[in-house]
Scaffold this motif. Structure first.
Motif, PDB file in Angstrom:
ATOM      1  N   LEU A   1       0.864  -1.389  -0.074  1.00 17.88           N
ATOM      2  CA  LEU A   1      -0.068  -0.037  -0.100  1.00 17.88           C
ATOM      3  C   LEU A   1       0.943   1.320  -0.096  1.00 17.88           C
ATOM      4  O   LEU A   1       1.663   1.259   0.626  1.00 17.88           O
ATOM      5  CB  LEU A   1      -0.914   0.075   1.228  1.00 17.88           C
ATOM      6  CG  LEU A   1      -1.945  -1.148   1.534  1.00 17.88           C
ATOM      7  CD1 LEU A   1      -2.693  -1.029   2.971  1.00 17.88           C
ATOM      8  CD2 LEU A   1      -2.738  -0.896   0.537  1.00 17.88           C
TER       9      LEU A   1
ATOM     10  N   ILE B   1       0.275   5.274   0.454  1.00 18.31           N
ATOM     11  CA  ILE B   1      -0.977   6.097   0.630  1.00 18.31           C
ATOM     12  C   ILE B   1      -0.474   7.606   0.937  1.00 18.31           C
ATOM     13  O   ILE B   1       0.213   7.533   2.013  1.00 18.31           O
ATOM     14  CB  ILE B   1      -1.805   5.197   1.555  1.00 18.31           C
ATOM     15  CG1 ILE B   1      -2.388   4.232   0.857  1.00 18.31           C
ATOM     16  CG2 ILE B   1      -2.949   6.501   1.846  1.00 18.31           C
ATOM     17  CD1 ILE B   1      -2.991   3.182   1.916  1.00 18.31           C
TER      18      ILE B   1
ATOM     19  N   CYS C   1      -8.173   1.548   3.048  1.00 14.87           N
ATOM     20  CA  CYS C   1      -7.670   0.830   2.172  1.00 14.87           C
ATOM     21  C   CYS C   1      -6.921  -0.428   3.081  1.00 14.87           C
ATOM     22  O   CYS C   1      -6.373  -0.280   4.435  1.00 14.87           O
ATOM     23  CB  CYS C   1      -6.016   1.456   1.731  1.00 14.87           C
ATOM     24  SG  CYS C   1      -6.669   2.311   0.214  1.00 14.87           S
TER      25      CYS C   1
ATOM     26  N   ARG D   1      12.128   3.357   1.349  1.00 17.97           N
ATOM     27  CA  ARG D   1      11.393   4.471   0.978  1.00 17.97           C
ATOM     28  C   ARG D   1      11.893   5.893   1.940  1.00 17.97           C
ATOM     29  O   ARG D   1      11.033   6.461   2.550  1.00 17.97           O
ATOM     30  CB  ARG D   1       9.932   4.271   1.004  1.00 17.97           C
ATOM     31  CG  ARG D   1       9.180   5.766   0.685  1.00 17.97           C
ATOM     32  CD  ARG D   1       7.540   5.078   0.880  1.00 17.97           C
ATOM     33  NE  ARG D   1       7.039   4.320  -0.310  1.00 17.97           N
ATOM     34  CZ  ARG D   1       7.081   5.155  -1.354  1.00 17.97           C
ATOM     35  NH1 ARG D   1       7.061   6.432  -1.436  1.00 17.97           N
ATOM     36  NH2 ARG D   1       6.661   4.573  -2.559  1.00 17.97           N
TER      37      ARG D   1
ATOM     38  N   GLN E   1       6.431  10.678   6.020  1.00 21.95           N
ATOM     39  CA  GLN E   1       6.228   9.298   5.334  1.00 21.95           C
ATOM     40  C   GLN E   1       6.563   8.371   6.414  1.00 21.95           C
ATOM     41  O   GLN E   1       7.714   8.135   6.829  1.00 21.95           O
ATOM     42  CB  GLN E   1       7.121   9.389   4.110  1.00 21.95           C
ATOM     43  CG  GLN E   1       7.058  10.289   3.274  1.00 21.95           C
ATOM     44  CD  GLN E   1       5.628  10.423   2.471  1.00 21.95           C
ATOM     45  OE1 GLN E   1       5.032   9.559   2.437  1.00 21.95           O
ATOM     46  NE2 GLN E   1       5.175  11.666   2.241  1.00 21.95           N
TER      47      GLN E   1
ATOM     48  N   LEU F   1      -3.519   7.838   9.336  1.00 22.98           N
ATOM     49  CA  LEU F   1      -3.061   9.112   8.744  1.00 22.98           C
ATOM     50  C   LEU F   1      -3.784  10.274   9.452  1.00 22.98           C
ATOM     51  O   LEU F   1      -4.847  10.159   9.604  1.00 22.98           O
ATOM     52  CB  LEU F   1      -3.372   9.086   7.355  1.00 22.98           C
ATOM     53  CG  LEU F   1      -2.623   8.018   6.314  1.00 22.98           C
ATOM     54  CD1 LEU F   1      -3.657   7.687   5.588  1.00 22.98           C
ATOM     55  CD2 LEU F   1      -1.499   8.761   6.019  1.00 22.98           C
ATOM     56  N   ILE F   2      -2.935  11.329   9.983  1.00 24.15           N
ATOM     57  CA  ILE F   2      -3.598  12.428  10.635  1.00 24.15           C
ATOM     58  C   ILE F   2      -3.026  13.487   9.648  1.00 24.15           C
ATOM     59  O   ILE F   2      -1.810  13.975   9.597  1.00 24.15           O
ATOM     60  CB  ILE F   2      -3.025  12.649  11.942  1.00 24.15           C
ATOM     61  CG1 ILE F   2      -3.463  11.390  12.768  1.00 24.15           C
ATOM     62  CG2 ILE F   2      -3.515  13.813  12.552  1.00 24.15           C
ATOM     63  CD1 ILE F   2      -2.798  11.328  14.189  1.00 24.15           C
ATOM     64  N   GLY F   3      -3.910  14.237   8.893  1.00 21.39           N
ATOM     65  CA  GLY F   3      -3.734  15.332   8.021  1.00 21.39           C
ATOM     66  C   GLY F   3      -3.468  14.817   6.618  1.00 21.39           C
ATOM     67  O   GLY F   3      -3.325  13.532   6.496  1.00 21.39           O
ATOM     68  N   ASP F   4      -3.527  15.799   5.641  1.00 28.03           N
ATOM     69  CA  ASP F   4      -3.343  15.260   4.252  1.00 28.03           C
ATOM     70  C   ASP F   4      -2.060  15.273   3.214  1.00 28.03           C
ATOM     71  O   ASP F   4      -1.979  15.200   2.388  1.00 28.03           O
ATOM     72  CB  ASP F   4      -4.663  15.832   3.418  1.00 28.03           C
ATOM     73  CG  ASP F   4      -4.563  17.090   3.525  1.00 28.03           C
ATOM     74  OD1 ASP F   4      -3.731  17.882   4.077  1.00 28.03           O
ATOM     75  OD2 ASP F   4      -5.617  17.890   3.188  1.00 28.03           O
TER      76      ASP F   4
ATOM     77  N   CYS G   1       0.655  13.740   4.643  1.00 27.56           N
ATOM     78  CA  CYS G   1       1.527  12.664   4.887  1.00 27.56           C
ATOM     79  C   CYS G   1       1.226  11.573   4.354  1.00 27.56           C
ATOM     80  O   CYS G   1       0.445  11.332   3.633  1.00 27.56           O
ATOM     81  CB  CYS G   1       1.534  12.464   6.612  1.00 27.56           C
ATOM     82  SG  CYS G   1      -0.148  12.194   7.086  1.00 27.56           S
ATOM     83  N   GLY G   2       2.023  10.470   4.311  1.00 28.97           N
ATOM     84  CA  GLY G   2       2.073   9.074   3.649  1.00 28.97           C
ATOM     85  C   GLY G   2       2.290   8.068   4.538  1.00 28.97           C
ATOM     86  O   GLY G   2       2.796   7.982   5.347  1.00 28.97           O
ATOM     87  N   ALA G   3       1.129   6.929   4.114  1.00 33.20           N
ATOM     88  CA  ALA G   3       1.330   5.814   5.276  1.00 33.20           C
ATOM     89  C   ALA G   3       1.629   4.509   3.941  1.00 33.20           C
ATOM     90  O   ALA G   3       0.706   4.634   3.263  1.00 33.20           O
ATOM     91  CB  ALA G   3       0.311   5.394   6.219  1.00 33.20           C
ATOM     92  N   HIS G   4       2.748   3.863   4.180  1.00 31.29           N
ATOM     93  CA  HIS G   4       2.943   2.460   3.260  1.00 31.29           C
ATOM     94  C   HIS G   4       3.215   1.280   3.780  1.00 31.29           C
ATOM     95  O   HIS G   4       3.734   1.330   4.927  1.00 31.29           O
ATOM     96  CB  HIS G   4       4.279   3.114   2.170  1.00 31.29           C
ATOM     97  CG  HIS G   4       4.132   4.424   2.101  1.00 31.29           C
ATOM     98  ND1 HIS G   4       3.168   5.142   1.119  1.00 31.29           N
ATOM     99  CD2 HIS G   4       4.910   5.564   2.317  1.00 31.29           C
ATOM    100  CE1 HIS G   4       3.391   6.237   0.935  1.00 31.29           C
ATOM    101  NE2 HIS G   4       4.347   6.622   1.775  1.00 31.29           N
TER     102      HIS G   4
ATOM    103  N   THR H   1      -5.183   0.838   6.305  1.00 27.11           N
ATOM    104  CA  THR H   1      -4.952   2.004   6.307  1.00 27.11           C
ATOM    105  C   THR H   1      -6.177   3.009   6.454  1.00 27.11           C
ATOM    106  O   THR H   1      -7.263   3.077   5.830  1.00 27.11           O
ATOM    107  CB  THR H   1      -3.922   2.718   5.370  1.00 27.11           C
ATOM    108  OG1 THR H   1      -2.953   1.647   5.167  1.00 27.11           O
ATOM    109  CG2 THR H   1      -3.504   3.947   5.443  1.00 27.11           C
TER     110      THR H   1
ATOM    111  N   LYS I   1      -7.910   6.759   8.415  1.00 26.75           N
ATOM    112  CA  LYS I   1      -7.908   8.122   9.365  1.00 26.75           C
ATOM    113  C   LYS I   1      -8.742   7.987  10.411  1.00 26.75           C
ATOM    114  O   LYS I   1      -9.320   6.925  10.719  1.00 26.75           O
ATOM    115  CB  LYS I   1      -8.030   9.262   8.646  1.00 26.75           C
ATOM    116  CG  LYS I   1      -9.565   9.619   8.417  1.00 26.75           C
ATOM    117  CD  LYS I   1     -10.044  10.859   7.785  1.00 26.75           C
ATOM    118  CE  LYS I   1     -11.337  11.326   7.749  1.00 26.75           C
ATOM    119  NZ  LYS I   1     -11.506  12.618   7.504  1.00 26.75           N
TER     120      LYS I   1
END
Lengths: 415, 489
Positions: free
Chosen positions: A339, A341, A348, B75, B377, B403-406, B408-411, B431, B433
């Motif tokens: 993923l 994101i 997701c 990453r 990230q 995720l907190i806020g738009d 940032c990224g979570a992978h 994943t 929020k």
């Protein structure tokens, strides 16, 4: 970036015709820069093409009468409307006459028609060598009821390199069901590409069965969905000596929906790699990826899935599932569901599970008098067949179900 | 809306700049010349009066390192590190000779006091109910003090700086050093092998349950230094040890390198519990400064029925590159990995674990909770592997991202490889929020948005917090609230 060039890379270089177009040369240079992908390339780690493709077979020519004869013999009769390719070349002589069906246009495709695909060396290689593909167009608002079948066959010589490159385009609001049957024989090298472009509000059911793929084969699908378009795609793979089937999907318009599923029934020394990159490029798109592997003998199953959600793709709903069933101690399964994101208002998820047949379920069936081998088949069938349910077209579902039960019928007892 | 604006403003002033361990200690130190070459490697070895075999071991590693390339697959994105622009050895003056508390520079003691690390044995002994924790405090390149050595000695437990262990227990060090993370393992581990400075050495003899928690506290103080600690923990048959490490560094505008190696060996029926609260300086909200945390941690369940459990709370560091792993070699051995990784500001985290199932009936469990806020990230990268002979291997993996806020990224990048049909691997990841419903519910009951967020996040990571020793769990909970300051609004 793979360091030293392999022998196969040099051979490709020798095979590229001197009169190749400028764009073909450009694509080939791109391929050369990246090199033949191998295990040192992250996205190809589990399918090492560098070691599998040592010798490049000669490039297949446009089909002659002999090739058409062989293909005609293989084709037999069918009730479905068929579109035939031989060694990757569109063969209008063998295809059905579509002129009577409203909303369908079939023509030869030019390089300019294709939309930009993913950055992938094998797709570049395909673009460099491919010639003579088709464009299948379903007109705006057309609803095609009968299943259209694309049949990919090999010509007289099986040990060839094939580079089919075709395009399917659905206009806004169009609907169709397409079945692709790949039967190019057990030899040679294949590097094919299929582009699917779905207009707004269009819906496509697409099923592909690869029963006898070439010795070493890479199949690339590039898919683009406009707003509210729906694609339901299922792949059924069986008996694939070395196959990588990769999907690059872009959900490009708001509210587009993707159902990508597949089942791989493998034995012997089969190797099947299903790789997908699903790019949610617009808000509120939905994607479901569901893949099942049944692995016997020395088979090797690979699943690599990636859902990418950029910052603007809020309200994305993505779910990925991969399950492997190991029937033999020598079989292996590798899964990498990723993923990626960047948006916060999304839901997701992915799941992956690898295991063997459940002993209790087997026992249950056996206590009811089902012989062991039959019980195994029932459980495997149930395990794999549910991926077909995502298809809306009953016609396609029935074809795949029948194929699966034929496959399991041939199966040797697993234990 | 005024109240909301106020919250947003308050939060802005806090942000990641609120790092509370960012002070420096004014203390004279002795440094090796800047740069890295064979001379420096020999210098470090000589300063530590190491035997010839270890000097040679370091030199071999250095030779190897020069032929290697920095890994780029993670990453994370950072400018090229100039390895010649670092000090590879820095020690507070006057740390040689017998190390008792009386010999330690009072300035240093004050530093640890400020950090809340109890070094004074007296104080702790006075409190009757207090649980006792033995601490090894590492300041830049050397260990300044180790507490409770005598008491541990009575139980037969060896707990000392690794440089001391080289002198006092060379046979153990020689037998186990590099046996889990080989010299050639990876770029940063090889660099560490060449220049490692200090770290803890723990040996728990057969059948002994270590009478107290062991802990190491790492502090980078000096400018332009890298810290290269090396920790080696051996739990002999039937023993048990719980070990905790903590880390902080001052606020500085330049990046500092921390490349550690941790090796754990668990023999038959032994159990090691290794907990980390990592709170290196994360850099400011614009991404200036912060620690590059490139760490190789690996545990080897060598014996049958042995168990290694990693628990980590990662809140600091500008860049984290860390995969505590378990090699499940012994029959019926077990590996566990519990992780909370929080990133805020411009932090980049690429962390996860590896569970390599080699023996029969081995089992493992992975619970990972990633929380990204600000412009950070956060990547989970983990591998679960079953060897052909790993009959009945079991794994359960759960990695959730919030995720907190738009911005940032979570992978999530899991690798699942099964080569045995009796293996059972399960993996699930989600994943999402923080749900508006949950926030609304909390706020309806009078909680501020920040408090509500902290409460929900604490619920989200509860599974992992439960694995920490009690007093650290409380601290970690506070730490989570602090690291998330500035993420709502």
């Amino acid at each position: 970036m793979t360091g030293l060039s392999s022998k196969a890379e040099e051979e490709f270089s020798g095979l590229l015709p001197a009169d190749a177009s400028a764009s073909a040369k450009l694509f080939f240079e791109q391929f050369q820069r990246a090199g033949l992908p191998g295990r040192r390339v992250e996205s190809w780690h589990y399918s090492d093409l560098r070691t599998r493709l040592r010798v490049v077979p000669p490039v297949a020519h446009a089909p002659d009468e002999a090739a058409r004869g062989v293909a005609r013999h293989k084709l037999g009769a069918s009730e479905r409307l068929r579109l035939v390719t031989i060694d990757g070349f569109f063969a209008p002589e063998l295809s059905d006459d579509f002129s009577g069906v409203a909303g369908i246009e079939i023509s030869s495709v030019g390089e300019a028609e294709f939309f930009g695909g993913a950055a992938d060396p094998m797709l570049d290689l395909n673009a460099a060598f491919s010639r003579g593909g088709f464009l299948l167009e379903i007109g705006v608002g057309a609803r095609v009821e009968p299943v259209i079948e694309i049949v990919a066959l090999a010509g007289a010589e099986t040990d060839r390199s094939r580079f089919g490159r075709n395009l399917i385009r659905l206009g806004a609001g169009a609907r169709a069901a397409i079945l692709e049957t790949r039967d190019e024989g057990f030899a040679g090298f294949g590097d094919s590409a299929l582009f699917i472009e779905l207009g707004e509000d269009s819906q496509l059911d697409y099923a592909c069965r690869c029963r006898e793929t070439a010795g070493v084969e890479v199949q690339t699908l590039n898919v683009m969905l406009a707003a509210r378009a729906k694609l339901r795609a299922v792949s059924l793979l069986a008996q694939t000596p070395f196959l990588r089937r990769q999907f690059f999907v872009s959900l490009g318009g708001e509210g587009a929906e993707l159902q990508l599923s597949g089942a791989a029934i493998l034995g012997r020394n089969d190797h099947a790699d299903l790789t997908m990159v699903v790019h949610h490029n617009a808000p509120a798109c939905v994607s479901r990826e569901t893949f099942k592997y049944v692995l016997g003998d020395h088979a090797n199953g690979v699943f690599q899935g990636k859902i990418i959600v950029p910052p603007h793709a809020q309200k994305t709903d993505g779910k990925m599932l991969c399950r492997g069933l190991l029937l033999s101690d020598d079989a292996a399964m590798s899964a990498k569901p990723e993923l990626e994101i960047f948006a916060d208002d999304v839901a997701c998820g992915h799941g992956a599970a690898v295991t063997k047949l459940d002993a209790q379920q087997l026992f249950y069936l056996e206590t009811r008098g089902v012989p062991h081998i039959e019980a195994e088949k029932i459980l495997i069938d149930a395990f794999a067949a549910d991926v077909f349910d995502t298809l809306a077209s009953e016609g396609l579902r029935d074809v795949l179900r029948q194929d699966l039960s034929d496959l399991l019928g041939e199966k040797e007892p697993a234990s | 809306m005024a109240a909301v604006q106020q919250t947003v403003d308050t939060v802005k002033t806090l942000d990641v700049d609120a790092y509370k361990y960012g002070f420096t200690t004014e203390i004279e130190s002795e440094k090796a010349p800047k740069g890295l070459n064979e001379e420096i490697v020999r210098f470090i070895s000589a300063r530590k009066k190491e035997p010839e075999w270890l000097t040679q071991w370091r030199l071999d590693a250095f030779k190897r390192w020069r032929t290697m390339e920095e890994p780029r697959w993670a990453r994370v994105d950072y400018p090229k590190i100039d390895y010649q622009d670092l000090y590879y050895y820095s020690a507070p003056k006057g740390t040689e000779g017998p190390r008792t508390l009386a010999d330690v520079d009072p300035e240093l003691l004050r530093t640890y006091e400020k950090l809340g690390i109890p070094l004074s044995e007296q104080e702790i002994l006075a409190g009757v109910q207090e649980r006792r924790v033995a601490v090894d405090a590492v300041f830049d390149s050397v260990s300044v003090v180790t507490t409770f050595k005598e008491e541990l000695g009575k139980a037969g437990v060896i707990f000392c700086p690794i440089s001391e262990a080289v002198q006092s227990h060379p046979e153990l060090v020689r037998k186990y050093l590099g046996s889990v993370v080989p010299v050639t393992d990876n770029y940063f581990a090889t660099l560490n092998s060449a220049v490692f400075s200090d770290g803890s050495f723990v040996y728990v003899p057969p059948g002994v349950r270590c009478p107290m928690e062991l802990s190491t506290y790492f502090r980078i103080n000096e400018q332009n230094t890298g810290q290269f600690e090396r920790t080696l923990i051996i739990a002999d048959a039937g023993s048990y040890v719980s070990y905790l490490e903590g880390c902080t560094a001052p606020k500085r505008d330049e990046n500092q390198l921390h490349a550690a190696v941790v090796e754990l060996v668990a023999l038959d029926d032994a159990e090691i519990k290794y907990s980390t609260v990592q709170n290196w300086y994360p850099g400011d909200s614009e991404g200036r400064g912060g620690i590059y945390n490139f760490v190789t941690k690996r545990g080897d369940c060598r014996g049958a029925r042995s168990k290694i459990s990693w628990t980590q709370v990662e809140t600091g560091s500008a860049i984290t590159w860390k995969y505590p792993s378990c090699i499940l070699r012994g029959e019926s051995s077990r590996g566990e990995f519990y992780s909370i990784a929080i990133s805020n500001g411009r932090q980049q985290v690429d962390s996860g674990t590896k569970m390599l199932h080699l023996g029969k009936n081995t089992s493992s469990r992975i619970i990972s909770k990633g929380i990204s806020a600000g412009r950070s990230q956060n990547t989970y990268r983990g591998q679960v592997f079953a060897h052909r002979k790993a009959e009945n291997a079991r794994n359960f993996t759960n990695c959730d991202s919030l995720l907190i806020g738009d911005q940032c990224g979570a992978h999530t990048v899991p690798y699942i490889e099964a080569k045995n049909s009796s293996a059972l691997f399960e993996h699930e990841a989600t994943t999402s929020k923080i749900s508006d419903d949950q926030l609304f519910y909390c706020m309806q009951r009078g909680l501020e948005p920040e408090e509500a967020t902290a409460l929900i996040v604490n619920g989200f990571v509860r599974d992992v917090l439960q694995q920490l020793p009690m007093e650290f769990a409380v601290e970690a909970q506070k730490l989570i609230a602090i690291s998330l300051e500035g993420s709502v609004g």
